[in-house]
Design a protein around this motif. Structure first.
Motif, short mmCIF file in Angstrom:
data_model
loop_
_atom_site.label_atom_id
_atom_site.label_comp_id
_atom_site.label_asym_id
_atom_site.label_seq_id
_atom_site.Cartn_x
_atom_site.Cartn_y
_atom_site.Cartn_z
N GLU A 1 0.82 -1.21 0.00
CA GLU A 1 0.00 0.00 0.00
C GLU A 1 0.85 1.26 0.00
OE1 GLU A 1 -2.47 -3.30 1.08
OE2 GLU A 1 -0.59 -2.65 1.95
N LEU A 2 1.92 1.25 0.80
CA LEU A 2 2.80 2.42 0.86
C LEU A 2 3.48 2.63 -0.49
CD1 LEU A 2 4.12 4.74 2.33
CD2 LEU A 2 5.75 3.13 3.33
N ALA A 3 3.91 1.53 -1.15
CA ALA A 3 4.55 1.65 -2.46
C ALA A 3 3.61 2.31 -3.47
CB ALA A 3 4.98 0.26 -2.97
N ILE A 4 2.36 1.88 -3.47
CA ILE A 4 1.37 2.44 -4.40
C ILE A 4 1.16 3.92 -4.11
CG2 ILE A 4 -1.10 2.37 -5.04
CD1 ILE A 4 -0.83 -0.75 -4.51
N GLN A 5 1.10 4.25 -2.83
CA GLN A 5 0.88 5.63 -2.44
C GLN A 5 2.05 6.54 -2.83
OE1 GLN A 5 -1.25 6.28 1.33
NE2 GLN A 5 0.55 7.42 1.92
N SER B 1 -6.29 -6.58 5.82
CA SER B 1 -5.21 -7.36 6.45
C SER B 1 -4.33 -7.97 5.37
CB SER B 1 -5.78 -8.47 7.33
OG SER B 1 -6.31 -9.52 6.53
N GLY B 2 -3.18 -8.46 5.78
CA GLY B 2 -2.23 -9.05 4.85
C GLY B 2 -2.70 -10.32 4.19
N GLN B 3 -3.75 -10.98 4.74
CA GLN B 3 -4.24 -12.22 4.15
C GLN B 3 -5.18 -11.97 2.98
OE1 GLN B 3 -5.91 -14.81 7.13
NE2 GLN B 3 -3.90 -15.44 7.89
N MET B 4 -5.66 -10.73 2.83
CA MET B 4 -6.54 -10.41 1.71
C MET B 4 -5.73 -10.23 0.44
SD MET B 4 -8.85 -7.65 3.84
CE MET B 4 -9.86 -7.05 2.47
N THR B 5 -6.37 -10.46 -0.71
CA THR B 5 -5.67 -10.22 -1.97
C THR B 5 -5.40 -8.72 -2.10
OG1 THR B 5 -7.71 -9.87 -3.22
CG2 THR B 5 -6.89 -12.14 -3.09
N GLN B 6 -4.44 -8.38 -2.96
CA GLN B 6 -4.11 -6.96 -3.13
C GLN B 6 -5.32 -6.16 -3.61
OE1 GLN B 6 -1.49 -5.59 -2.15
NE2 GLN B 6 -1.79 -3.53 -2.94
N ALA B 7 -6.10 -6.73 -4.53
CA ALA B 7 -7.26 -6.03 -5.05
C ALA B 7 -8.27 -5.73 -3.94
CB ALA B 7 -7.93 -6.86 -6.15
N LYS B 8 -8.47 -6.70 -3.05
CA LYS B 8 -9.44 -6.50 -1.96
C LYS B 8 -8.91 -5.52 -0.92
CE LYS B 8 -12.02 -10.75 -2.51
NZ LYS B 8 -13.24 -10.06 -2.95
N ARG B 9 -7.60 -5.54 -0.69
CA ARG B 9 -7.02 -4.58 0.25
C ARG B 9 -7.21 -3.16 -0.26
NH1 ARG B 9 -1.29 -7.54 1.33
NH2 ARG B 9 -0.55 -5.51 2.02
N LEU B 10 -6.92 -2.95 -1.55
CA LEU B 10 -7.08 -1.62 -2.14
C LEU B 10 -8.55 -1.23 -2.18
CD1 LEU B 10 -4.48 -1.64 -5.05
CD2 LEU B 10 -4.41 -0.28 -2.97
N GLY B 11 -9.43 -2.22 -2.45
CA GLY B 11 -10.87 -1.96 -2.47
C GLY B 11 -11.36 -1.48 -1.12
N ALA B 12 -10.91 -2.16 -0.05
CA ALA B 12 -11.31 -1.78 1.31
C ALA B 12 -10.81 -0.38 1.64
CB ALA B 12 -10.76 -2.80 2.32
N LEU C 1 -12.31 1.35 9.83
CA LEU C 1 -11.39 0.40 9.17
C LEU C 1 -10.77 -0.46 10.25
CD1 LEU C 1 -10.13 -0.22 6.31
CD2 LEU C 1 -8.20 1.19 7.02
N ILE C 2 -11.01 -1.78 10.18
CA ILE C 2 -10.42 -2.72 11.14
C ILE C 2 -9.17 -3.29 10.49
CG2 ILE C 2 -10.88 -4.66 12.68
CD1 ILE C 2 -13.02 -2.59 12.97
N CYS C 3 -8.00 -3.12 11.10
CA CYS C 3 -6.78 -3.46 10.39
C CYS C 3 -5.70 -4.05 11.30
CB CYS C 3 -6.23 -2.22 9.69
SG CYS C 3 -6.25 -0.74 10.70
N THR C 4 -4.78 -4.73 10.67
CA THR C 4 -3.55 -5.18 11.34
C THR C 4 -2.49 -4.11 11.09
OG1 THR C 4 -2.94 -6.38 9.34
CG2 THR C 4 -4.09 -7.64 11.05
N ASP C 5 -1.27 -4.38 11.51
CA ASP C 5 -0.21 -3.39 11.33
C ASP C 5 0.19 -3.17 9.88
OD1 ASP C 5 0.48 -2.26 13.93
OD2 ASP C 5 0.94 -4.32 14.49
N VAL C 6 -0.40 -3.97 8.96
CA VAL C 6 -0.15 -3.72 7.54
C VAL C 6 -0.61 -2.30 7.17
CG1 VAL C 6 -2.38 -4.52 6.56
CG2 VAL C 6 -0.29 -4.78 5.23
N ALA C 7 -1.56 -1.75 7.94
CA ALA C 7 -2.09 -0.41 7.63
C ALA C 7 -1.52 0.68 8.52
CB ALA C 7 -3.61 -0.42 7.76
#
Length: 446
Positions: free
Chosen positions: A95-99, A286-297, A309-315
């Motif tokens: 996510e940070l890379a995309i940003q 969370s990190g277990q979601m696909t990249q598309a779903k993470r970006l969608g969320a 937004l309910i998240c792990t430290d990935v966010a």
């Protein structure tokens, strides 16, 4: 020298060319942040940098603007086609890379800047095609970059003039050690290197290995600090009543945009489902979601479709979500530095914000370490327990329904090999009643 820094009022006074000053203005950047004001002049002089600044302080602009200025100068000297693969930026998360890439593109929109993002969870072939277009800036997570260096024909970083390690403390950890070594061996030694992070530990040997040459160290904040506009609180709660306290706080601050941090991916799904059963607009990432779903969320949260937004430290690192009013630590992080990154999601760029940590009897030691790190005792979040426990019956039932749904979704996944569990989460757009009725139908069928 300090007085000179205080007098800096504009990007132009930092030495940026008119095109980049205009780009900053179009993004609404009226004045440089502290890290930008201190880092950019050194960077324009060609120095290597170690930048330490609070999260949300404008670190990306501090390294992107000097790189773009150098690219403009190089393009003016010889045909710009020679300046493909001009800079490489490494990030620990997708996510940070995309940003970061989005910010480069926004700042370079008037100069036809080309970027490529190389992260896991995205089609390898698409990324190879993007590299074939010879972008100026490559933003990548270390593992996927090594993958392309090894397997993508014709791709090399032998021409790069700049290497940036963003969230450098994470990139210098053992998780990325092997990939980082391979990348450093694949790029020219003659280059500028920038390391930026909100927190920095003394990993001297690893910093030397990153080949910095007489770097300028810039501290735009104390080593581990949180911004003054952040109101931080804690509440000791029994583990069995933590869900009640979470519900109570979200109910009390129902108009707020909130991020709730948990320790595990499973907890993000369970809490999101539970809160939706209680009529909250929550979505997990969370990190277990696909990249598309993470970006969608993330996009649903940014757009305001969901306000929790309910998240792990990935966010917790580097995600710029400007409208976050409140951060809740549902689980206390075991690494106290992660607390700094989590609460840095709110009170960004001068705005105020609230951070509340729910501490149960098993997390006390971790919480004490956090108070030691930030150098202050936090005030307690005021709540009458009898008022909080009024939610107990509803919360218990909502959690029971959520566990049942996750169990059913797990069965579907095994039978169909799909991602129905994540789809259950994505189906929600504020239509809680539909959710509840589908739960009831399922329980009747059972």
């Amino acid at each position: 020298m300090e007085d000179d820094k205080e007098e800096v009022k504009s990007f132009k006074e930092l030495g940026l060319v008119e095109q980049l000053v205009e780009a900053c203005d179009s993004l609404g950047w009226k004045n440089p942040s502290k890290i930008q004001a201190e880092a950019i002049p050194h960077a324009l002089e060609g120095k290597d940098l170690i930048g330490l600044a609070q999260t949300g302080s404008g670190k990306t602009g501090a390294f992107a603007l000097p790189i773009l200025q150098a690219l403009l100068a190089a393009a003016a000297a010889v045909p710009p086609v020679q300046h493909a693969f001009f800079a490489c930026v490494l990030s620990p998360t997708r996510e940070l890379a995309i940003q970061i890439a989005e910010q480069f593109e926004a700042l370079g929109s008037s100069i036809s800047l080309k970027t490529a993002v190389l992260v896991g969870g995205v089609d390898h072939v698409q990324q190879s095609i993007a590299l074939g277009k010879r972008p100026h800036i490559v933003v990548a997570t270390p593992g996927r970059l090594v993958d392309h260096l090894s397997n993508t024909k014709g791709f090399s970083l032998r021409t790069i003039k700049y290497l940036v390690l963003d969230e450098a403390d994470r990139l210098l950890n053992e998780d990325f050690e092997k990939s980082l070594d391979e990348i450093l061996n694949a790029i020219p030694r003659e280059r500028r290197t920038y390391l930026f992070s909100a927190t920095m530990t003394k990993k001297v040997q690893k910093l030397q290995r990153a080949c910095l040459r007489n770097p300028v160290k810039i501290e735009a904040a104390s080593k581990y600090s949180t911004v003054d506009t952040l109101k931080q609180q804690f509440r000791f709660v029994p583990a069995k009543h933590k869900d009640c306290y979470l519900t109570y706080i979200l109910n009390e601050k129902s108009g707020s945009t909130s991020m709730v941090f948990t320790r595990t991916c499973e907890a993000t799904r369970l809490l999101a489902l539970m809160l939706r059963n209680l009529s909250f607009r929550a979505i997990p990432i969370s990190g277990q979601m696909t990249q598309a779903k993470r970006l969608g969320a993330l996009n649903k949260f940014k757009a305001g479709e969901c306000n929790i937004l309910i998240c792990t430290d990935v966010a917790s690192r580097g995600l710029d979500i400007p409208s976050v009013d409140m951060v809740i630590n549902y689980d206390i992080p075991t690494n106290s530095k992660d607390y700094i990154h989590r609460v840095g999601r709110t009170a960004r760029a001068g705005r105020s914000g609230v951070a509340i940590s729910l501490v149960n009897q098993y997390e006390l030691e971790w919480y004490i370490q956090i108070e030691k790190l930030i150098g202050k005792k936090l005030p307690e979040f005021e709540a009458q327990e009898e008022e909080v426990l009024l939610f107990l019956e509803r919360v218990t039932e909502a959690k029971r329904l959520s566990l049942m749904k996750i169990k059913e979704a797990g069965g579907h996944k095994r039978r169909r090999g799909g991602e129905e569990e994540e789809d259950e989460v994505d189906k929600f757009h504020g239509k809680n009643r539909n959710n509840k009725s589908s739960n009831n139908k399922k329980s009747k069928r059972r």
